[in-house]
Design an enzyme around this catalytic site. Sequence first.
Site, PDB file in Angstrom:
ATOM      1  N   GLU A 129      32.433  42.170  56.041  1.00 10.29           N
ATOM      2  CA  GLU A 129      31.680  41.831  54.844  1.00 10.29           C
ATOM      3  C   GLU A 129      32.044  40.430  54.364  1.00 10.29           C
ATOM      4  O   GLU A 129      33.216  40.048  54.383  1.00 10.29           O
ATOM      5  CB  GLU A 129      32.055  42.849  53.772  1.00 10.29           C
ATOM      6  CG  GLU A 129      31.147  42.873  52.602  1.00 10.29           C
ATOM      7  CD  GLU A 129      31.489  44.071  51.720  1.00 10.29           C
ATOM      8  OE1 GLU A 129      31.171  45.207  52.115  1.00 10.29           O
ATOM      9  OE2 GLU A 129      32.073  43.857  50.659  1.00 10.29           O
ATOM     10  N   CYS A 173      33.598  34.461  49.808  1.00  9.00           N
ATOM     11  CA  CYS A 173      34.720  35.388  49.945  1.00  9.00           C
ATOM     12  C   CYS A 173      34.675  35.926  51.373  1.00  9.00           C
ATOM     13  O   CYS A 173      33.709  36.579  51.757  1.00  9.00           O
ATOM     14  CB  CYS A 173      34.523  36.475  48.895  1.00  9.00           C
ATOM     15  SG  CYS A 173      35.708  37.800  49.012  1.00  9.00           S
ATOM     16  N   CYS A 229      41.667  47.365  57.046  1.00  7.71           N
ATOM     17  CA  CYS A 229      42.961  46.857  56.595  1.00  7.71           C
ATOM     18  C   CYS A 229      44.017  47.936  56.778  1.00  7.71           C
ATOM     19  O   CYS A 229      43.744  49.122  56.587  1.00  7.71           O
ATOM     20  CB  CYS A 229      42.888  46.444  55.117  1.00  7.71           C
ATOM     21  SG  CYS A 229      44.446  45.753  54.497  1.00  7.71           S
ATOM     22  N   CYS A 243      41.512  50.832  47.042  1.00  8.97           N
ATOM     23  CA  CYS A 243      40.676  49.873  47.769  1.00  8.97           C
ATOM     24  C   CYS A 243      39.821  50.553  48.847  1.00  8.97           C
ATOM     25  O   CYS A 243      40.332  51.337  49.650  1.00  8.97           O
ATOM     26  CB  CYS A 243      41.582  48.820  48.400  1.00  8.97           C
ATOM     27  SG  CYS A 243      40.727  47.661  49.468  1.00  8.97           S
ATOM     28  N   GLY A 299      40.527  42.963  54.669  1.00  9.59           N
ATOM     29  CA  GLY A 299      41.744  42.681  55.425  1.00  9.59           C
ATOM     30  C   GLY A 299      42.843  41.998  54.637  1.00  9.59           C
ATOM     31  O   GLY A 299      42.621  41.459  53.551  1.00  9.59           O
ATOM     32  N   GLU A 300      44.041  42.053  55.198  1.00  8.80           N
ATOM     33  CA  GLU A 300      45.212  41.372  54.636  1.00  8.80           C
ATOM     34  C   GLU A 300      45.431  40.121  55.489  1.00  8.80           C
ATOM     35  O   GLU A 300      45.904  40.213  56.624  1.00  8.80           O
ATOM     36  CB  GLU A 300      46.411  42.337  54.685  1.00  8.80           C
ATOM     37  CG  GLU A 300      47.770  41.688  54.450  1.00  8.80           C
ATOM     38  CD  GLU A 300      47.858  40.852  53.186  1.00  8.80           C
ATOM     39  OE1 GLU A 300      47.588  41.364  52.098  1.00  8.80           O
ATOM     40  OE2 GLU A 300      48.201  39.653  53.300  1.00  8.80           O
ATOM     41  N   SER A 345      48.206  39.734  44.838  1.00 15.56           N
ATOM     42  CA  SER A 345      47.662  40.923  44.182  1.00 15.56           C
ATOM     43  C   SER A 345      48.820  41.774  43.691  1.00 15.56           C
ATOM     44  O   SER A 345      49.518  42.390  44.492  1.00 15.56           O
ATOM     45  CB  SER A 345      46.809  41.726  45.163  1.00 15.56           C
ATOM     46  OG  SER A 345      45.755  40.927  45.643  1.00 15.56           O
ATOM     47  N   ASN A 381      48.904  44.181  40.656  1.00 20.03           N
ATOM     48  CA  ASN A 381      48.309  45.505  40.428  1.00 20.03           C
ATOM     49  C   ASN A 381      49.255  46.566  39.872  1.00 20.03           C
ATOM     50  O   ASN A 381      48.881  47.737  39.784  1.00 20.03           O
ATOM     51  CB  ASN A 381      47.650  46.036  41.711  1.00 20.03           C
ATOM     52  CG  ASN A 381      46.663  45.046  42.295  1.00 20.03           C
ATOM     53  OD1 ASN A 381      46.178  44.177  41.591  1.00 20.03           O
ATOM     54  ND2 ASN A 381      46.364  45.162  43.566  1.00 20.03           N
ATOM     55  N   CYS A 440      34.504  46.013  47.032  1.00 20.18           N
ATOM     56  CA  CYS A 440      34.787  45.313  48.263  1.00 20.18           C
ATOM     57  C   CYS A 440      34.914  46.307  49.435  1.00 20.18           C
ATOM     58  O   CYS A 440      35.632  47.289  49.328  1.00 20.18           O
ATOM     59  CB  CYS A 440      36.138  44.641  48.038  1.00 20.18           C
ATOM     60  SG  CYS A 440      36.453  43.303  49.083  1.00 20.18           S
TER      61      CYS A 440
END
Length: 357
Positions: A102, A118, A125, A132, A175-176, A230, A232, A351
């Site tokens: 994406e 983006c 991931c 997520c 993904g990371e 991130s 969180n 996402c």
Amino acid sequence: MNLNNVMPWDAPAPEKAGRPSAFGLLPEDLKALGCPNDANHLFSLLQRPWAWKEGAPKLGKDNLAFLESVADLSLPGIDESIESLDGTRKLALTLSDGRRIETVHMPRVVKNARVTMCISSQVGCAMGCTFCATGAMGIQRNLSAGEIVGQVLSVMSALGPGTSSRLTLVFMGMGEPLHNLDHVHRAIHVLTHSAGLCIPARRITVSTSGLVSGIEKLAKLKPRPLLAISLNASSDTARSRTMPVNKVWNLEKLRAALDSWGLRSNEKFTFEYVLLAGENDTDEDADRLVAWLGALSKGHNLNLIPMNEHDASEFCEPAEARIQAFSDRLKSHGCFVTVRRSRGRDVNAACGQLVKR
Ligand code: SAH
Ligand code: SF4
């Protein structure tokens, strides 16, 4: 989760008949592969989508024959595009092995606007954050550098901007990125090259869930992009509950890695904090967050992202009054806070959802 083992997705992405993607090659690579003409010029033809015809570079006979013999010229194809009321487009792109990623295209709503794209670094991931949608997919594979660059070129060729001086890139898609650092860094090298898109490294942001080993490695690399983290959560107990990475690298180790980053005077960190109702949204959370940030609580960007709700997670967005109160609490400590309503919400929630569907 054992991040130290060699994982199956560490294998290079499948590329046609073992040939590398043409879009991940630097001029020196083209030269080493036997480019019959000026390698810088061929690199420019590949990397400047505003000069392309019908979604593909105009290469000339010689160059085409050369590239077809040593590289893979396929580009990620846009096969789904949904425009939201605010002009954001969510795109699903298909890779050469049929897997999908994406990409989000976000123009500012003025004439000749700047565009933020983006982009994705992996299919799925491995980090397993419980809020997520991409995390719920698990990891399928890494993108190669050519696929990362290819998604930028494909989308630019279809939707603009017509010049890279109006483009900003954020690795905040699927993904990371620090879990695929070699390919991500090579892609940044290509994207910043003066004969190609020539995007300044300070207009590229890599967002990480806190993979400390990757932060330490990236800190020393050139060109070096900006870093977003991130967070969180405001305590290790809470963070380990929603972000398994915290069990390997806790908040103290993360903070130490940021101190060692060697921030330049014109550089800022961006901190992201997804607001989850009843989980991490109290005034005490805000106070603990500021305490953890310490000197970093001033002069950096703190983005609050109300949870984008989706089927793969039970978490909900807090009520508007709570979001405001949390933001005000941080501001009272002198933080620079932006509440980031995820753009394109009306077309698709979170996402990773577009691809999962
Ligand atoms: N893996 C990287 C970059 C991709 S995720 C990272 O985690 O930083 C990009 C951002 O989306 C992260 O800040 C993440 O916390 C946020 N995010 C993930 N799921 C979300 C959701 N359901 N609602 C709002 N933000 C979310
Ligand atoms: Fe991966 Fe980022 Fe999603 Fe966590 S938030 S699962 S690191 S994409």
